[in-house]
Design an enzyme around this catalytic site. Structure first.
Site, PDB file in Angstrom:
ATOM      1  N   SER A   1      -3.322   0.507  -8.045  1.00 49.81           N
ATOM      2  CA  SER A   1      -3.277  -0.016  -6.684  1.00 49.81           C
ATOM      3  C   SER A   1      -2.034   0.491  -5.951  1.00 49.81           C
ATOM      4  O   SER A   1      -1.864   1.706  -5.808  1.00 49.81           O
ATOM      5  CB  SER A   1      -3.333  -1.549  -6.732  1.00 49.81           C
TER       6      SER A   1
ATOM      7  N   ASP B   1     -14.806  -2.345  -5.098  1.00 45.71           N
ATOM      8  CA  ASP B   1     -13.429  -2.713  -4.750  1.00 45.71           C
ATOM      9  C   ASP B   1     -13.341  -2.999  -3.250  1.00 45.71           C
ATOM     10  O   ASP B   1     -13.523  -2.106  -2.425  1.00 45.71           O
ATOM     11  CB  ASP B   1     -12.492  -1.565  -5.126  1.00 45.71           C
TER      12      ASP B   1
ATOM     13  N   HIS C   1     -11.557  -4.714  -8.000  1.00 45.42           N
ATOM     14  CA  HIS C   1     -10.298  -3.979  -7.837  1.00 45.42           C
ATOM     15  C   HIS C   1      -9.550  -3.728  -9.146  1.00 45.42           C
ATOM     16  O   HIS C   1      -9.074  -2.619  -9.385  1.00 45.42           O
ATOM     17  CB  HIS C   1      -9.397  -4.733  -6.859  1.00 45.42           C
TER      18      HIS C   1
END
Length: 273
Positions: free
Chosen positions: A108, A215, A245
């Site tokens: 991320s 996601d 995610h």
């Protein structure tokens, strides 16, 4: 058996808390791990354990303003300085294991940090794994910055994984940030995204991009433009159907980790050859 130990170092914004995971025998490679926004390295115990079982020694740090590290909570003014901090972790890790190849893993926001790190220090790396990385186009940034103030709404933990226990653990974790985005950080994210797009491709450095198809936090379509820019000639892509995610915490996490270790095996095999 995996052992872990905490240690500290001086970062650009104060004292940083790092962690090392290692096994009983001599490792065959070193992993440098970068976590995501609002979280901390303690959420990666199972990832580190899988990598240690595969032969790695794993080093990670709570970024400035995150987890146990110093700094105003989740405030990052300049991601180039966070890359500097991660490079210092790398330097200290190499002092312990100077001859090991280094694999960089970022998730991320940590994928954004890892992508920029690889652009700056790719010659020192053996491979890069980007999990749900925040690169390319992230439309949420412009939407947030257009508001007069950041919404005081915590992240919806159901977007992390199909496993409800992941969301419950996240909501109950006192080291996780449960407040709003910080404008300073979102502005810095926009600059970092632009820096990655203005930077070089990774050339011959092996890159694996892994992402959840479902996601909602970092949509796969926006990330693809960034990946297409940074990827070089040695590239592996894994998009997991219905996964959200946090693919390392998804219901198919074992599959994801197996894909990562297979990618590392091949990258290290080619490197040795």
């Amino acid at each position: 058996m995996t052992r872990s130990r905490e240690w500290t170092l001086d970062g650009h914004g104060g004292r940083l808390v790092a962690r090392t995971w290692e096994g009983q025998g001599a490792p065959s490679y070193l992993v440098l791990l970068a976590h995501g926004y609002g979280e901390h390295v303690g959420r990666y115990e199972h990832v580190a354990s899988a990598l240690v079982a595969h032969g790695a020694v794993v080093h990670a740090v709570d970024h400035v303003g995150h987890g146990k590290s110093e700094g105003e909570r989740v405030v990052i003014a300049d991601f180039e300085r966070v890359v500097d901090d991660l490079h210092e972790v790398d330097r200290k890790a190499r002092e312990e294991h100077p001859d090991l190849p280094v694999v960089l893993v970022g998730h991320s926001m940590g994928g954004l940090i890892a992508a920029r790190y690889a652009q700056r220090y790719g010659d020192s790396l053996a491979a890069v794994v980007l999990s749900g990385p925040l690169v390319g186009r992230w439309e949420a940034a412009a939407a947030l910055l257009a508001l007069p103030e950041m919404p005081d709404v915590p992240l919806d933990s159901t977007t992390l994984s199909r496993d409800p226990e992941v969301g419950r653990a996240y909501d109950d974790d006192p080291l996780v940030w449960h407040g709003p985005f910080r404008r300073t950080t979102v502005e810095a994210i926009e600059r970092a995204l632009a820096a990655v797009q203005a930077g070089p491709s990774l050339g011959s450095l092996p890159l694996m991009w892994a992402h959840g198809e479902a996601d909602q936090l970092v949509p796969v379509g926006g990330t693809r433009s960034g990946i297409e820019h940074v990827r070089g000639e040695r590239y592996v892509e894994r998009i997991y159907p219905e996964a959200r995610h946090e693919i390392f915490n998804e219901t198919n996490a074992d599959e994801v980790l197996s894909d990562v270790t297979a990618f590392v095996d091949e990258a290290l095999r080619v490197r040795r050859a």
